[in-house]
Design a protein around this motif. Structure first.
Motif, PDB file in Angstrom:
ATOM      1  N   CYS A   1       0.808  -1.226   0.000  1.00 52.20           N
ATOM      2  CA  CYS A   1       0.000   0.000   0.000  1.00 52.20           C
ATOM      3  C   CYS A   1       0.841   1.274   0.000  1.00 52.20           C
ATOM      4  O   CYS A   1       0.297   2.378   0.093  1.00 52.20           O
ATOM      5  CB  CYS A   1      -0.941   0.005   1.205  1.00 52.20           C
ATOM      6  SG  CYS A   1      -2.156  -1.325   1.176  1.00 52.20           S
TER       7      CYS A   1
ATOM      8  N   THR B   1      -4.515  -2.081  -3.388  1.00 50.80           N
ATOM      9  CA  THR B   1      -3.441  -1.415  -2.641  1.00 50.80           C
ATOM     10  C   THR B   1      -3.992  -0.416  -1.630  1.00 50.80           C
ATOM     11  O   THR B   1      -3.294   0.498  -1.214  1.00 50.80           O
ATOM     12  CB  THR B   1      -2.476  -0.686  -3.606  1.00 50.80           C
ATOM     13  OG1 THR B   1      -3.218   0.255  -4.405  1.00 50.80           O
ATOM     14  CG2 THR B   1      -1.756  -1.665  -4.520  1.00 50.80           C
ATOM     15  N   ASP B   2      -5.224  -0.615  -1.223  1.00 51.48           N
ATOM     16  CA  ASP B   2      -5.861   0.254  -0.234  1.00 51.48           C
ATOM     17  C   ASP B   2      -5.796  -0.432   1.129  1.00 51.48           C
ATOM     18  O   ASP B   2      -6.392  -1.488   1.328  1.00 51.48           O
ATOM     19  CB  ASP B   2      -7.314   0.499  -0.633  1.00 51.48           C
ATOM     20  CG  ASP B   2      -8.026   1.456   0.309  1.00 51.48           C
ATOM     21  OD1 ASP B   2      -7.475   1.781   1.383  1.00 51.48           O
ATOM     22  OD2 ASP B   2      -9.158   1.878  -0.017  1.00 51.48           O
ATOM     23  N   PRO B   3      -5.065   0.160   2.100  1.00 47.96           N
ATOM     24  CA  PRO B   3      -4.940  -0.479   3.416  1.00 47.96           C
ATOM     25  C   PRO B   3      -6.284  -0.652   4.124  1.00 47.96           C
ATOM     26  O   PRO B   3      -6.449  -1.561   4.935  1.00 47.96           O
ATOM     27  CB  PRO B   3      -4.022   0.471   4.184  1.00 47.96           C
ATOM     28  CG  PRO B   3      -4.116   1.783   3.471  1.00 47.96           C
ATOM     29  CD  PRO B   3      -4.329   1.429   2.038  1.00 47.96           C
TER      30      PRO B   3
END
Length: 284
Positions: A66, A254-256
């Motif tokens: 991320c 890739t979004d935490p």
């Protein structure tokens, strides 16, 4: 712990955060499997398990993929890859370096799967081949079309997921009689054939008909590998850990805020089945 047991960890890009959650539960409960084998991101996740570094699992599964600029133009200019393997590895190592001594002396063996681009064969290298450069890890994660191949031991390699997505046969080769398989794919997942545009792009990029054919047959091999796992599970020789919810995670997420619940799902579902896992492993 049953001695002749293998732990097989599938790849799946950033979906491997689920596997990281599973392995966190394993380490907390001191479930140390004697033999482990990984493909692609499964290799990266497994290194922390083998070294018994619990915090590094979350770092590798959530934070590293991320980081800003891990995908896109930045790695394309710096690494000649759409996905930045070098920057991702550097990010992990700068925050919690792999304990190489603990990794090498661990009671868990580990094999890394690589695809040899000259022979078109999947080769497996033991953990003794991993050095400070971690080229072995990087080569195992060199995704088709998204990253450049790596030179290792004088040969050019990339992600073995082109052929061996589930390394169950390798675990059997090592003499294991029981197998735990960690998958990043939800229950009911069916791999579809590679689209024509992907086949054409692979032919253009690699100029190698065998690689194109391997890509064309990938979904068939995946189904065959799962067929073997399913039969072993029916025979009581395999235990499968995979997501039972679809949280909308893809191999490119890739979004935490999305990956953290995915990691937690892996942890929670594993803890819910811990009694079953310990019974299967014959933990006393």
């Amino acid at each position: 712990m049953f001695e002749k047991m293998g732990l097989v960890v599938e790849g799946g890009g950033t979906k491997a955060a689920y596997s990281a959650g599973v392995l966190k539960a394993f380490l907390e409960e001191k479930i140390y499997i004697p033999y482990t084998v990984g493909i692609s991101a499964g290799c990266e996740i497994l290194t922390s398990y083998v070294a018994r570094q619990i915090p590094r699992l979350e770092l590798t599964g959530i934070q590293a993929p991320c980081q800003p600029g891990v995908v896109g133009l930045k790695p394309l200019f710096k690494e000649k890859s759409i996905y930045g393997i070098e920057s991702t590895n550097a990010f992990i190592e700068s925050r919690e370096k792999l304990d190489m001594q603990a990794f090498q002396s661990s009671s868990s063996k580990m094999d890394f799967g690589l695809y040899n681009m000259r022979t078109h064969a999947v080769e497996y290298y033991g953990k003794e081949y991993l050095d400070e450069s971690q080229t072995l890890v990087k080569a195992s994660c060199a995704l088709l079309l998204l990253t450049h191949p790596y030179m290792f031991q004088g040969q050019k390699y990339m992600d073995a997921g082109l052929v061996d997505m589930i390394s169950i046969v390798q675990s059997i080769r090592q003499g294991n009689q029981k197998h735990i398989v960690i998958s990043t794919k939800e229950v009911g997942y069916v791999r579809k054939p590679a689209p024509n545009w992907q086949l054409r792009l692979a032919k253009l990029v690699y100029k190698d008909d065998v690689i194109v054919q391997d890509l064309k047959k990938r979904h068939e091999r995946y189904n065959q590998q799962w067929g073997l796992v399913d039969q072993l599970e029916k025979d009581g020789k395999a235990l499968v850990l995979r997501p039972h919810k679809d949280l909308g995670i893809t191999r490119y997420t890739t979004d935490p805020k999305k990956l953290h619940p995915w990691f937690q799902l892996g942890y929670d579902e594993t803890m819910e089945r811990m009694d079953q896992i310990k019974e299967f492993c014959e933990v006393k």
